[in-house]
Design a protein around this motif. Structure first.
Motif, PDB file in Angstrom:
ATOM      1  N   GLY A 111       2.134   6.925   9.629  1.00 28.39           N
ATOM      2  CA  GLY A 111       0.961   7.013   8.764  1.00 28.39           C
ATOM      3  C   GLY A 111       0.381   5.655   8.422  1.00 28.39           C
ATOM      4  N   SER A 112       1.259   4.653   8.298  1.00 31.21           N
ATOM      5  CA  SER A 112       0.752   3.307   7.999  1.00 31.21           C
ATOM      6  C   SER A 112      -0.092   2.766   9.143  1.00 31.21           C
ATOM      7  CB  SER A 112       1.915   2.353   7.695  1.00 31.21           C
ATOM      8  OG  SER A 112       2.639   1.995   8.867  1.00 31.21           O
ATOM      9  N   ILE A 113       0.236   3.153  10.374  1.00 35.92           N
ATOM     10  CA  ILE A 113      -0.547   2.688  11.525  1.00 35.92           C
ATOM     11  C   ILE A 113      -1.859   3.476  11.626  1.00 35.92           C
ATOM     12  CG2 ILE A 113      -0.503   2.253  14.007  1.00 35.92           C
ATOM     13  CD1 ILE A 113       1.379   0.524  12.248  1.00 35.92           C
ATOM     14  N   GLU A 114      -1.840   4.747  11.261  1.00 39.34           N
ATOM     15  CA  GLU A 114      -3.113   5.470  11.146  1.00 39.34           C
ATOM     16  C   GLU A 114      -4.006   4.781  10.123  1.00 39.34           C
ATOM     17  OE1 GLU A 114      -1.813  10.068  12.300  1.00 39.34           O
ATOM     18  OE2 GLU A 114      -2.401   9.580  10.237  1.00 39.34           O
ATOM     19  N   TRP A 115      -3.432   4.379   8.998  1.00 37.74           N
ATOM     20  CA  TRP A 115      -4.189   3.678   7.945  1.00 37.74           C
ATOM     21  C   TRP A 115      -4.716   2.338   8.452  1.00 37.74           C
ATOM     22  CZ3 TRP A 115      -3.264  -1.102   5.756  1.00 37.74           C
ATOM     23  CH2 TRP A 115      -3.954  -1.401   4.593  1.00 37.74           C
ATOM     24  N   VAL A 149       0.854  -1.183   0.000  1.00 37.33           N
ATOM     25  CA  VAL A 149       0.000   0.000   0.000  1.00 37.33           C
ATOM     26  C   VAL A 149       0.895   1.241   0.000  1.00 37.33           C
ATOM     27  CG1 VAL A 149      -1.709   1.320   1.330  1.00 37.33           C
ATOM     28  CG2 VAL A 149      -1.862  -1.180   1.226  1.00 37.33           C
ATOM     29  N   GLN A 150       0.474   2.296  -0.683  1.00 33.39           N
ATOM     30  CA  GLN A 150       1.158   3.580  -0.581  1.00 33.39           C
ATOM     31  C   GLN A 150       0.602   4.306   0.647  1.00 33.39           C
ATOM     32  OE1 GLN A 150       0.644   5.548  -4.425  1.00 33.39           O
ATOM     33  NE2 GLN A 150       2.692   4.896  -5.018  1.00 33.39           N
ATOM     34  N   TYR A 151       1.294   4.139   1.763  1.00 35.49           N
ATOM     35  CA  TYR A 151       0.799   4.686   3.019  1.00 35.49           C
ATOM     36  C   TYR A 151       0.971   6.204   3.062  1.00 35.49           C
ATOM     37  CZ  TYR A 151       1.142  -0.213   4.425  1.00 35.49           C
ATOM     38  OH  TYR A 151       1.008  -1.569   4.498  1.00 35.49           O
ATOM     39  N   PRO A 152       0.069   6.869   3.779  1.00 35.35           N
ATOM     40  CA  PRO A 152       0.173   8.332   3.913  1.00 35.35           C
ATOM     41  C   PRO A 152       1.181   8.715   4.982  1.00 35.35           C
ATOM     42  CG  PRO A 152      -1.704   7.537   5.158  1.00 35.35           C
ATOM     43  CD  PRO A 152      -1.124   6.328   4.467  1.00 35.35           C
ATOM     44  N   ILE A 153       1.567   9.971   4.980  1.00 34.66           N
ATOM     45  CA  ILE A 153       2.305  10.528   6.110  1.00 34.66           C
ATOM     46  C   ILE A 153       1.295  10.797   7.227  1.00 34.66           C
ATOM     47  CG2 ILE A 153       3.596  12.550   6.916  1.00 34.66           C
ATOM     48  CD1 ILE A 153       4.873  12.699   4.164  1.00 34.66           C
ATOM     49  N   ALA A 154       1.659  10.498   8.458  1.00 34.29           N
ATOM     50  CA  ALA A 154       0.735  10.680   9.579  1.00 34.29           C
ATOM     51  C   ALA A 154       0.323  12.149   9.709  1.00 34.29           C
ATOM     52  CB  ALA A 154       1.380  10.209  10.876  1.00 34.29           C
ATOM     53  N   ASN A 155      -0.956  12.339  10.054  1.00 34.53           N
ATOM     54  CA  ASN A 155      -1.440  13.713  10.254  1.00 34.53           C
ATOM     55  C   ASN A 155      -1.852  13.984  11.693  1.00 34.53           C
ATOM     56  OD1 ASN A 155      -4.026  12.556  10.560  1.00 34.53           O
ATOM     57  ND2 ASN A 155      -4.537  12.867   8.399  1.00 34.53           N
ATOM     58  N   GLY A 156      -1.907  12.932  12.533  1.00 36.15           N
ATOM     59  CA  GLY A 156      -2.226  13.125  13.946  1.00 36.15           C
ATOM     60  C   GLY A 156      -3.662  13.480  14.246  1.00 36.15           C
ATOM     61  N   VAL A 157      -4.555  13.396  13.240  1.00 38.58           N
ATOM     62  CA  VAL A 157      -5.965  13.727  13.470  1.00 38.58           C
ATOM     63  C   VAL A 157      -6.606  12.621  14.306  1.00 38.58           C
ATOM     64  CG1 VAL A 157      -8.206  14.085  12.364  1.00 38.58           C
ATOM     65  CG2 VAL A 157      -6.118  15.065  11.346  1.00 38.58           C
ATOM     66  N   ALA A 203       9.379  -2.645   7.476  1.00 42.15           N
ATOM     67  CA  ALA A 203       9.774  -2.566   6.072  1.00 42.15           C
ATOM     68  C   ALA A 203       9.203  -1.323   5.393  1.00 42.15           C
ATOM     69  CB  ALA A 203       9.321  -3.818   5.316  1.00 42.15           C
ATOM     70  N   VAL A 204       8.480  -0.504   6.152  1.00 39.92           N
ATOM     71  CA  VAL A 204       7.901   0.733   5.625  1.00 39.92           C
ATOM     72  C   VAL A 204       8.940   1.847   5.718  1.00 39.92           C
ATOM     73  CG1 VAL A 204       6.081   2.469   5.954  1.00 39.92           C
ATOM     74  CG2 VAL A 204       5.561   0.035   6.260  1.00 39.92           C
ATOM     75  N   ILE A 205       9.028   2.703   4.689  1.00 36.62           N
ATOM     76  CA  ILE A 205       9.937   3.848   4.729  1.00 36.62           C
ATOM     77  C   ILE A 205       9.621   4.698   5.948  1.00 36.62           C
ATOM     78  CG2 ILE A 205      10.585   5.966   3.511  1.00 36.62           C
ATOM     79  CD1 ILE A 205      10.056   4.462   0.901  1.00 36.62           C
ATOM     80  N   ALA A 206      10.664   5.155   6.628  1.00 27.75           N
ATOM     81  CA  ALA A 206      10.512   5.787   7.943  1.00 27.75           C
ATOM     82  C   ALA A 206       9.488   6.910   7.966  1.00 27.75           C
ATOM     83  CB  ALA A 206      11.871   6.301   8.429  1.00 27.75           C
ATOM     84  N   ASP A 207       9.473   7.764   6.942  1.00 29.08           N
ATOM     85  CA  ASP A 207       8.546   8.893   6.940  1.00 29.08           C
ATOM     86  C   ASP A 207       7.086   8.461   6.932  1.00 29.08           C
ATOM     87  OD1 ASP A 207      10.492  10.796   7.035  1.00 29.08           O
ATOM     88  OD2 ASP A 207      10.248  11.512   4.983  1.00 29.08           O
ATOM     89  N   PHE A 208       6.817   7.212   6.546  1.00 33.20           N
ATOM     90  CA  PHE A 208       5.441   6.750   6.391  1.00 33.20           C
ATOM     91  C   PHE A 208       5.033   5.726   7.456  1.00 33.20           C
ATOM     92  CE2 PHE A 208       7.131   8.002   2.277  1.00 33.20           C
ATOM     93  CZ  PHE A 208       6.183   8.907   1.841  1.00 33.20           C
ATOM     94  N   MET A 209       5.932   5.426   8.402  1.00 29.30           N
ATOM     95  CA  MET A 209       5.616   4.396   9.391  1.00 29.30           C
ATOM     96  C   MET A 209       4.411   4.779  10.245  1.00 29.30           C
ATOM     97  SD  MET A 209       9.109   2.566  10.738  1.00 29.30           S
ATOM     98  CE  MET A 209       9.792   4.022  11.525  1.00 29.30           C
ATOM     99  N   GLY A 260       1.472   6.812  15.646  1.00 24.00           N
ATOM    100  CA  GLY A 260       0.479   6.489  14.629  1.00 24.00           C
ATOM    101  C   GLY A 260      -0.740   5.794  15.190  1.00 24.00           C
ATOM    102  N   GLY A 261      -0.534   4.981  16.235  1.00 24.24           N
ATOM    103  CA  GLY A 261      -1.663   4.266  16.818  1.00 24.24           C
ATOM    104  C   GLY A 261      -2.564   5.139  17.674  1.00 24.24           C
ATOM    105  N   GLN A 262      -2.040   6.252  18.195  1.00 20.96           N
ATOM    106  CA  GLN A 262      -2.800   7.113  19.096  1.00 20.96           C
ATOM    107  C   GLN A 262      -3.558   6.284  20.143  1.00 20.96           C
ATOM    108  OE1 GLN A 262      -5.463   9.684  16.923  1.00 20.96           O
ATOM    109  NE2 GLN A 262      -3.831  11.080  16.315  1.00 20.96           N
ATOM    110  N   PRO A 263      -2.866   5.399  20.855  1.00 13.75           N
ATOM    111  CA  PRO A 263      -3.589   4.489  21.747  1.00 13.75           C
ATOM    112  C   PRO A 263      -4.321   5.204  22.874  1.00 13.75           C
ATOM    113  CG  PRO A 263      -1.237   4.422  22.169  1.00 13.75           C
ATOM    114  CD  PRO A 263      -1.412   5.210  20.923  1.00 13.75           C
ATOM    115  N   ASP A 264      -5.489   4.642  23.210  1.00 16.40           N
ATOM    116  CA  ASP A 264      -6.214   5.047  24.410  1.00 16.40           C
ATOM    117  C   ASP A 264      -5.704   4.292  25.626  1.00 16.40           C
ATOM    118  OD1 ASP A 264      -8.641   6.710  23.266  1.00 16.40           O
ATOM    119  OD2 ASP A 264      -8.385   4.964  21.970  1.00 16.40           O
ATOM    120  N   ALA A 265      -5.111   3.107  25.376  1.00 17.97           N
ATOM    121  CA  ALA A 265      -4.632   2.251  26.463  1.00 17.97           C
ATOM    122  C   ALA A 265      -3.320   1.607  26.056  1.00 17.97           C
ATOM    123  CB  ALA A 265      -5.671   1.172  26.779  1.00 17.97           C
ATOM    124  N   LEU A 266      -2.431   1.477  27.032  1.00 16.78           N
ATOM    125  CA  LEU A 266      -1.171   0.766  26.852  1.00 16.78           C
ATOM    126  C   LEU A 266      -1.119  -0.431  27.793  1.00 16.78           C
ATOM    127  CD1 LEU A 266       1.396   3.742  26.861  1.00 16.78           C
ATOM    128  CD2 LEU A 266       0.552   2.505  24.850  1.00 16.78           C
TER     129      LEU A 266
END
Length: 334
Positions: free
Chosen positions: A199-203, A126-134, A191-197, A237-243
């Motif tokens: 963002g891939s978890i947001e996706w 997948v062409q993952y996005p850059i994370a936006n933090g929304v 294996a994801v390019i660092a700038d998109f890591m 990227g995960g923006q977890p509510d719980a750890l």
């Protein structure tokens, strides 16, 4: 799709941890794991029948899965003869290593000549996005650890199983090769390019129902100098509510780093929570997952009781003793 069932190739794995891919498949998809193939000097054992390629073929195996996760993810030259023979015997090959099957000219040539398939699961598709933090709807729980291979994936899978049994809405989100081979889907994060890591978890964990939990498979450790970047991408990227903080008490040093001792549970709790609050100020630590596989039951239960008394949150070995305490903690947040 990777055809099942599997013969799990353990190669010359020096210890059980080096064969964690095979262990994960055997524990979570036992119907797919028909047998194991071990080379001379292999110190890992899944407790499955040792099979030759001919025996595996007669048993109906369709794919030889490389069950080893060595440092650097390298296809050893010592394995090549067996991998070539497997293709010639009519097996497909599947691997989650960084060193891709499709980049090995000899394997590609034999696969083409025999009509067999090479499956590299550690390749982003997948062409993952850059994370936006929304902020996204739904809830997310991330497993973080004191080290690599301490039980973060098992924790998420155990919680997923318990939550499904309770009728809760949840999804296990795989982020590594073993999780992808178990579930058939996910993001091969390292294996994801660092700038998109991130963002891939947001996706991977999109908007969802307010009472739905994404259980995100953790990777690495913030305290592991080799892999901390992957961990931080998961946290942001995960923006977890719980750890859930994961640990193996009997580990002598960080995996692959004999000069580094494991951090304390308190240190991981504080560091991970501080980083998580950057993306989600409401994030909380809900409990501790302790891998007690190298402890007798009495010792394990005493250790868990001490963690609970010292840190004031539930602690369990979810694979050995059940994930109920951790799921109870998530339910309290819903």
């Amino acid at each position: 799709m990777i055809e099942t069932p599997y013969l799990l190739f353990l190669g010359d794995a020096p210890d059980a941890l080096a064969a964690k891919v095979a262990q994960g498949i055997k524990d979570w998809r036992p119907d797919n794991a028909i047998g194991q193939f071990r080379m001379e000097g292999c110190n890992a054992d899944m407790g499955l029948p040792d099979m030759t390629l001919a025996e595996a073929k007669a048993a109906g195996v369709r794919t030889l899965v490389i069950g080893v996760a060595n440092r650097g993810g390298i296809i050893s030259q010592a394995w090549k003869k067996i991998l070539v023979n497997a293709l010639e015997e009519g097996f497909d090959l599947a691997s989650g290593l960084h060193n891709l099957l499709r980049d090995e000219a000899d394997l590609v040539a034999v696969a083409q000549a025999t009509g067999r398939k090479l499956h590299d699961v550690r390749v982003p598709t997948v062409q993952y996005p850059i994370a936006n933090g929304v902020k996204r709807t739904g809830k997310r729980c991330l497993a973080v650890g004191t080290d690599c291979s301490v039980g973060k994936m098992y924790t998420a899978l155990c919680m997923d199983r318990e939550m499904r049994a309770r009728g809760m809405k949840c999804s296990f989100r795989a982020t590594g090769q073993t999780g992808i081979l178990i579930t058939g889907d996910g993001v091969p994060l390292d294996a994801v390019i660092a700038d998109f890591m991130a963002g891939s978890i947001e996706w991977l964990t999109p908007d969802n129902d307010p009472d739905h939990w994404d259980l995100i498979e953790g990777q690495g450790s913030l305290f592991h100098v080799s892999y901390s970047g992957v961990t931080l991408a998961l946290i942001h990227g995960g923006q977890p509510d719980a750890l859930v903080v994961c640990h193996e008490p009997k580990r002598a040093h960080m995996r692959g780093l004999p000069g580094y001792r494991l951090p304390t549970l308190e240190a991981v709790r504080d560091a991970a929570l501080a980083m998580a609050k950057v993306a989600n100020p409401a994030c909380v630590v809900v409990g501790y997952s302790i891998n007690t596989q190298h402890m007798a039951e009495d010792e394990a239960r005493a250790y868990l009781a001490d963690v609970e008394a010292r840190l004031g949150l539930p602690a369990t070995d979810p694979f050995r003793f059940g994930a109920e305490k951790l799921v109870d903690a998530l339910e309290a947040l819903t």
